[in-house]
Scaffold this motif. Structure first.
Motif, PDB file in Angstrom:
ATOM      1  N   UNK A  83       0.841  -1.182   0.000  1.00  0.00           N
ATOM      2  CA  UNK A  83       0.000   0.000   0.000  1.00  0.00           C
ATOM      3  C   UNK A  83       0.883   1.241   0.000  1.00  0.00           C
ATOM      4  N   UNK A  84       0.292   2.352  -0.289  1.00  0.00           N
ATOM      5  CA  UNK A  84       1.049   3.601  -0.286  1.00  0.00           C
ATOM      6  C   UNK A  84       1.637   3.879   1.085  1.00  0.00           C
ATOM      7  N   UNK A  85       0.918   3.493   2.134  1.00  0.00           N
ATOM      8  CA  UNK A  85       1.418   3.706   3.499  1.00  0.00           C
ATOM      9  C   UNK A  85       2.763   3.004   3.721  1.00  0.00           C
ATOM     10  N   UNK A  86       2.946   1.843   3.113  1.00  0.00           N
ATOM     11  CA  UNK A  86       4.221   1.136   3.246  1.00  0.00           C
ATOM     12  C   UNK A  86       5.359   1.931   2.603  1.00  0.00           C
ATOM     13  N   UNK A  87       5.100   2.507   1.447  1.00  0.00           N
ATOM     14  CA  UNK A  87       6.128   3.298   0.773  1.00  0.00           C
ATOM     15  C   UNK A  87       6.429   4.570   1.559  1.00  0.00           C
ATOM     16  N   UNK A  88       5.396   5.166   2.121  1.00  0.00           N
ATOM     17  CA  UNK A  88       5.605   6.356   2.948  1.00  0.00           C
ATOM     18  C   UNK A  88       6.472   6.011   4.162  1.00  0.00           C
ATOM     19  N   UNK A  89       6.193   4.875   4.770  1.00  0.00           N
ATOM     20  CA  UNK A  89       6.969   4.437   5.932  1.00  0.00           C
ATOM     21  C   UNK A  89       8.413   4.105   5.534  1.00  0.00           C
ATOM     22  N   UNK A  90       8.581   3.420   4.409  1.00  0.00           N
ATOM     23  CA  UNK A  90       9.943   3.119   3.945  1.00  0.00           C
ATOM     24  C   UNK A  90      10.717   4.417   3.708  1.00  0.00           C
ATOM     25  N   UNK A  91      10.061   5.405   3.133  1.00  0.00           N
ATOM     26  CA  UNK A  91      10.696   6.708   2.898  1.00  0.00           C
ATOM     27  C   UNK A  91      11.126   7.334   4.225  1.00  0.00           C
ATOM     28  N   UNK A  92      10.241   7.288   5.217  1.00  0.00           N
ATOM     29  CA  UNK A  92      10.558   7.845   6.543  1.00  0.00           C
ATOM     30  C   UNK A  92      11.775   7.161   7.158  1.00  0.00           C
ATOM     31  N   UNK A  93      11.927   5.866   6.905  1.00  0.00           N
ATOM     32  CA  UNK A  93      13.054   5.107   7.461  1.00  0.00           C
ATOM     33  C   UNK A  93      14.313   5.205   6.603  1.00  0.00           C
ATOM     34  N   UNK A  94      14.234   5.912   5.496  1.00  0.00           N
ATOM     35  CA  UNK A  94      15.409   6.116   4.663  1.00  0.00           C
ATOM     36  C   UNK A  94      15.696   5.005   3.664  1.00  0.00           C
ATOM     37  N   UNK A  95      14.714   4.164   3.407  1.00  0.00           N
ATOM     38  CA  UNK A  95      14.897   3.105   2.417  1.00  0.00           C
ATOM     39  C   UNK A  95      15.105   3.750   1.052  1.00  0.00           C
ATOM     40  N   UNK A  96      16.113   3.274   0.329  1.00  0.00           N
ATOM     41  CA  UNK A  96      16.412   3.839  -0.981  1.00  0.00           C
ATOM     42  C   UNK A  96      16.021   2.917  -2.130  1.00  0.00           C
ATOM     43  N   UNK A  97      16.044   1.602  -1.878  1.00  0.00           N
ATOM     44  CA  UNK A  97      15.710   0.637  -2.927  1.00  0.00           C
ATOM     45  C   UNK A  97      14.815  -0.449  -2.337  1.00  0.00           C
ATOM     46  N   UNK A  98      13.762  -0.797  -3.064  1.00  0.00           N
ATOM     47  CA  UNK A  98      12.891  -1.904  -2.656  1.00  0.00           C
ATOM     48  C   UNK A  98      13.019  -3.013  -3.707  1.00  0.00           C
ATOM     49  N   UNK A  99      13.228  -4.202  -3.215  1.00  0.00           N
ATOM     50  CA  UNK A  99      13.354  -5.368  -4.094  1.00  0.00           C
ATOM     51  C   UNK A  99      11.978  -5.999  -4.246  1.00  0.00           C
ATOM     52  N   UNK A 100      11.558  -6.197  -5.497  1.00  0.00           N
ATOM     53  CA  UNK A 100      10.237  -6.751  -5.776  1.00  0.00           C
ATOM     54  C   UNK A 100      10.401  -8.121  -6.444  1.00  0.00           C
ATOM     55  N   UNK A 101      10.276  -9.193  -5.651  1.00  0.00           N
ATOM     56  CA  UNK A 101      10.374 -10.532  -6.239  1.00  0.00           C
ATOM     57  C   UNK A 101       9.160 -10.815  -7.121  1.00  0.00           C
ATOM     58  N   UNK A 102       9.407 -11.414  -8.275  1.00  0.00           N
ATOM     59  CA  UNK A 102       8.311 -11.774  -9.163  1.00  0.00           C
ATOM     60  C   UNK A 102       8.677 -13.052  -9.918  1.00  0.00           C
ATOM     61  N   UNK A 103       7.660 -13.670 -10.464  1.00  0.00           N
ATOM     62  CA  UNK A 103       7.874 -14.902 -11.216  1.00  0.00           C
ATOM     63  C   UNK A 103       7.705 -14.656 -12.701  1.00  0.00           C
ATOM     64  N   UNK A 104       8.223 -15.572 -13.494  1.00  0.00           N
ATOM     65  CA  UNK A 104       8.094 -15.425 -14.943  1.00  0.00           C
ATOM     66  C   UNK A 104       6.625 -15.279 -15.344  1.00  0.00           C
ATOM     67  N   UNK A 105       5.712 -15.920 -14.588  1.00  0.00           N
ATOM     68  CA  UNK A 105       4.288 -15.906 -14.932  1.00  0.00           C
ATOM     69  C   UNK A 105       3.669 -14.522 -14.773  1.00  0.00           C
ATOM     70  N   UNK A 106       4.350 -13.605 -14.097  1.00  0.00           N
ATOM     71  CA  UNK A 106       3.881 -12.219 -14.021  1.00  0.00           C
ATOM     72  C   UNK A 106       4.131 -11.475 -15.333  1.00  0.00           C
ATOM     73  N   UNK A 107       5.014 -11.999 -16.175  1.00  0.00           N
ATOM     74  CA  UNK A 107       5.464 -11.278 -17.365  1.00  0.00           C
ATOM     75  C   UNK A 107       5.132 -11.958 -18.678  1.00  0.00           C
TER      76      UNK A 107
END
Length: 168
Positions: free
Chosen positions: A1-25
């Motif tokens: 959710x957007x709240x998670x990104x807002x919280x990551x920003x507050x904590x100084x997170x610079x990169x988020x890793x998004x695991x995905x499978x071939x079936x997503x693409x």
């Protein structure tokens, strides 16, 4: 959710890793799937592997990826798309889309190490690149996660060829 990104920003997170499978693409035809034995030790291996792309079509996942990139851009966070599940599984672990361990075998069984599965994985990487090429918040694309291949050379020759094709 957007709240998670807002919280990551507050904590100084610079990169988020998004695991995905071939079936997503990418997807196979209805009765097709990764190259694997139909039956192994009484388990319908090929059918289990075909089920991954039957859950939803790649375009059904796009709104979720769109939202990730939208929120990431809004909060100044970069996105690392991580191809975590490859056709036939690159490590036999549940996070690769399937977890297959058979009696009498000490390790999980993987079926990624075929030319057909490698070609589909390269197609998935290409689809990821095409989708994200204009996304300002893209950090990068990881083309494989934790490979544990089982050929005599532990897949080194196979992986070298895969990396060459995937990164072209």
């Amino acid at each position: 959710s957007e709240a998670h990104f807002e919280e990551m920003h507050r904590f100084g997170v610079q990169v988020v890793r998004v695991p995905c499978g071939y079936w997503h693409w990418i997807s196979y035809g209805d009765d097709e799937g990764p190259e694997a034995p139909e039956i192994m030790s009484g388990v319908a291996v090929a059918e289990r592997l075909r089920n991954l792309h039957r859950i939803a079509r790649p375009e059904d996942y796009r709104p979720f990826f769109d939202r990730i990139f939208e929120y990431a851009a809004k909060y100044g966070i970069k996105v690392l798309l991580d191809l975590h599940g490859l056709p036939g599984s690159q490590n036999g672990e549940i996070h690769s889309g399937t977890c297959l361990q058979f009696r009498g075998k000490p390790n999980r069984t993987v079926f990624f190490e075929t030319n057909a599965n490698r070609a589909m994985a390269v197609r998935a990487v290409s689809a990821m690149a095409k989708y994200s090429k204009d996304k300002a918040s893209l950090f990068g694309i990881q083309v494989i996660n934790e490979p544990h291949l089982q050929s005599k050379d532990k897949g080194h020759r196979f992986l070298k060829a895969y990396y060459r094709r995937a990164i072209h």
